[in-house]
Enzyme design. Structure first.
Site, PDB file in Angstrom:
ATOM      1  N   ASN A  22       0.948  -1.042  -0.239  1.00  0.00           N
ATOM      2  CA  ASN A  22      -0.227   0.010  -0.024  1.00  0.00           C
ATOM      3  C   ASN A  22       0.861   1.215  -0.035  1.00  0.00           C
ATOM      4  OD1 ASN A  22      -1.813   2.122   0.545  1.00  0.00           O
ATOM      5  ND2 ASN A  22      -2.375   1.491   2.440  1.00  0.00           N
ATOM      6  N   TRP A  23       1.093   1.876  -1.081  1.00  0.00           N
ATOM      7  CA  TRP A  23       1.852   3.082  -1.141  1.00  0.00           C
ATOM      8  C   TRP A  23       1.425   4.300  -0.453  1.00  0.00           C
ATOM      9  CZ3 TRP A  23       3.535   3.030  -7.069  1.00  0.00           C
ATOM     10  CH2 TRP A  23       4.202   2.018  -7.527  1.00  0.00           C
ATOM     11  N   LYS A  24       0.327   4.086  -0.370  1.00  0.00           N
ATOM     12  CA  LYS A  24      -0.512   5.374   0.227  1.00  0.00           C
ATOM     13  C   LYS A  24      -0.342   6.590  -0.645  1.00  0.00           C
ATOM     14  CE  LYS A  24      -0.147   3.130   4.954  1.00  0.00           C
ATOM     15  NZ  LYS A  24       0.114   3.289   6.391  1.00  0.00           N
ATOM     16  N   HIS A 114      -9.219   1.147   4.872  1.00  0.00           N
ATOM     17  CA  HIS A 114      -8.292   1.471   5.423  1.00  0.00           C
ATOM     18  C   HIS A 114      -8.524   2.416   6.748  1.00  0.00           C
ATOM     19  CE1 HIS A 114      -3.939   2.723   6.465  1.00  0.00           C
ATOM     20  NE2 HIS A 114      -3.596   1.514   5.812  1.00  0.00           N
ATOM     21  N   GLU A 116      -6.485   4.600   7.792  1.00  0.00           N
ATOM     22  CA  GLU A 116      -6.508   6.236   7.434  1.00  0.00           C
ATOM     23  C   GLU A 116      -7.605   6.925   7.000  1.00  0.00           C
ATOM     24  OE1 GLU A 116      -2.627   5.748   5.417  1.00  0.00           O
ATOM     25  OE2 GLU A 116      -2.025   5.198   7.467  1.00  0.00           O
ATOM     26  N   GLU A 184      -5.183  -4.912  10.389  1.00  0.00           N
ATOM     27  CA  GLU A 184      -4.014  -3.849  10.672  1.00  0.00           C
ATOM     28  C   GLU A 184      -4.378  -3.185  12.087  1.00  0.00           C
ATOM     29  OE1 GLU A 184      -2.036  -2.612   6.791  1.00  0.00           O
ATOM     30  OE2 GLU A 184      -3.936  -1.505   7.069  1.00  0.00           O
ATOM     31  N   GLY A 190       2.887   2.308  10.912  1.00  0.00           N
ATOM     32  CA  GLY A 190       4.000   3.186  10.848  1.00  0.00           C
ATOM     33  C   GLY A 190       4.502   3.655  12.094  1.00  0.00           C
ATOM     34  N   SER A 230       3.521  -2.387  10.371  1.00  0.00           N
ATOM     35  CA  SER A 230       5.273  -2.302  10.553  1.00  0.00           C
ATOM     36  C   SER A 230       5.722  -3.587  10.208  1.00  0.00           C
ATOM     37  CB  SER A 230       5.698  -1.816  12.190  1.00  0.00           C
ATOM     38  OG  SER A 230       5.248  -0.637  12.254  1.00  0.00           O
ATOM     39  N   GLY A 251       3.068  -1.050   4.325  1.00  0.00           N
ATOM     40  CA  GLY A 251       2.947   0.406   3.983  1.00  0.00           C
ATOM     41  C   GLY A 251       4.415   1.070   3.775  1.00  0.00           C
ATOM     42  N   GLY A 252       5.022   1.490   4.672  1.00  0.00           N
ATOM     43  CA  GLY A 252       6.378   2.292   4.640  1.00  0.00           C
ATOM     44  C   GLY A 252       7.393   1.139   3.722  1.00  0.00           C
TER      45      GLY A 252
HETATM   46  P1  13P Z   1       3.200   0.224   7.798  1.00  0.00           P
HETATM   47  O1  13P Z   1       3.630  -0.768   7.155  1.00  0.00           O
HETATM   48  O2  13P Z   1       4.041   1.661   7.283  1.00  0.00           O
HETATM   49  O3  13P Z   1       3.213   0.224   9.092  1.00  0.00           O
HETATM   50  O4  13P Z   1       1.557   0.671   7.079  1.00  0.00           O
HETATM   51  C1  13P Z   1       0.895  -0.354   7.073  1.00  0.00           C
HETATM   52  C2  13P Z   1      -0.513   0.013   6.543  1.00  0.00           C
HETATM   53  O5  13P Z   1      -1.227   0.797   6.975  1.00  0.00           O
HETATM   54  C3  13P Z   1      -0.655  -0.693   5.128  1.00  0.00           C
HETATM   55  O6  13P Z   1      -1.975  -0.492   4.721  1.00  0.00           O
END
Ligand code: 13P
Length: 272
Positions: A22-24, A114, A116, A184, A190, A230, A251-252
């Site tokens: 997930n590149w956000k 998600h 967010e 999640e 994050g 994470s 994510g990251g």
């Molecule tokens: P991180 O891997 O940066 O913690 O993010 C997880 C995430 O929200 C994937 O959708």
């Protein structure tokens, strides 16, 4: 542990593991092209078996056409999808993107609900359910996200909130429709502080139980449940050894080609 193989448990039960990035709101369409090309080369160099572990990326909307063109021209075995979708059919909904538009771009998946979006955009369980129905209606596999905040964890334990969020969606999923669940924990996103594999397994098992109750054992046995929060190359193996965890939503660490490629190739460091 029942069902766990040297490769991790998922493939032994007929569920092809899915590693999803997930590149956000990162990487524009030019960066997306370079990234997907490099990822494909890196995995090809490593002789990655895409049939054994599926790989998907979730770029921003504005990148999707470029990713589609690249994937189709070079016949890359990489799946892709959007990070959100409208619940509505095309019409007067300024700023929204219809599921049928994503289907035209040959998106295989779409992330829905998600944390967010739930937190920053106030998305409710009802909206998440409606978006899930819209995706399925357009032939796109919804990747439904659920997870508890740190406060939820303290008050109700780990499973209660994710279970309630999933149950709200399950009511709307037609029998036989494919979907993916991503567990999640919000506190793990994050933060650099992932859940332990045991914690994640417990919640994943509870989620699978809810799917069984609502849609039957076949649906529960065939549905992939991912862990997210994470995840990195150093900790993916522990999650993939769990019998109810069938992949990761990253994510990251999905923004670095080599790091993401190492996560995809978790079988190399799962303890064989
Ligand atoms: P991180 O891997 O940066 O913690 O993010 C997880 C995430 O929200 C994937 O959708």
């Amino acid at each position: 542990m029942a069902g766990v193989t040297r490769d991790g448990g998922a493939s032994a039960r007929g569920r092809v593991p899915l590693i999803a990035g997930n590149w956000k709101m990162n990487l524009d369409h030019l960066q997306a092209i370079a990234f997907v090309q490099k990822l494909a080369w890196s995995l090809k160099d490593a002789r990655h078996d895409f049939g054994a572990v599926e790989v998907a990326v979730f770029p921003p909307f504005t990148d999707l056409r470029s990713v589609q063109t690249l994937v189709s021209a070079d016949k890359l075995p990489i799946a892709y999808g959007a990070q959100d979708v409208s619940a509505h059919a095309p019409g007067a909904y300024t700023g929204e993107i219809a599921a049928s538009f994503l289907a035209k771009l040959e998106c295989g998946y779409v992330i829905i609900g998600h944390s967010e979006r739930r937190t920053l955009h106030g998305e409710t369980d009802d909206e998440v359910a409606a978006k899930t129905v819209a995706a399925i209606g357009a032939g796109i596999v919804p990747l439904v996200c659920v997870g508890e905040t740190a406060e939820d964890l303290e008050r109700h334990g780990a499973s209660a909130v994710p279970l309630a969020q999933l149950e709200a969606v399950l009511e709307s999923i037609p029998k036989g429709a494919e979907f993916v669940v991503a567990y999640e924990p919000v506190w793990a996103i994050g933060s650099g502080q992932a859940a332990t594999p045991d914690q994640a397994q417990q919640v994943a098992a509870a989620l699978r139980g809810a799917i069984a109750q609502r849609l039957g054992d076949d649906a529960a046995g065939g549905t992939r449940i991912l862990y997210g929060g994470s995840v990195k190359a150093e900790n993916i193996a522990g999650f993939m050894r769990q019998p109810d965890i069938d992949g990761a939503l990253v994510g990251g660490a999905s923004l670095d080609v080599e790091g993401f490629s190492a996560i995809v190739r978790y079988q190399k460091h799962v303890g064989v």
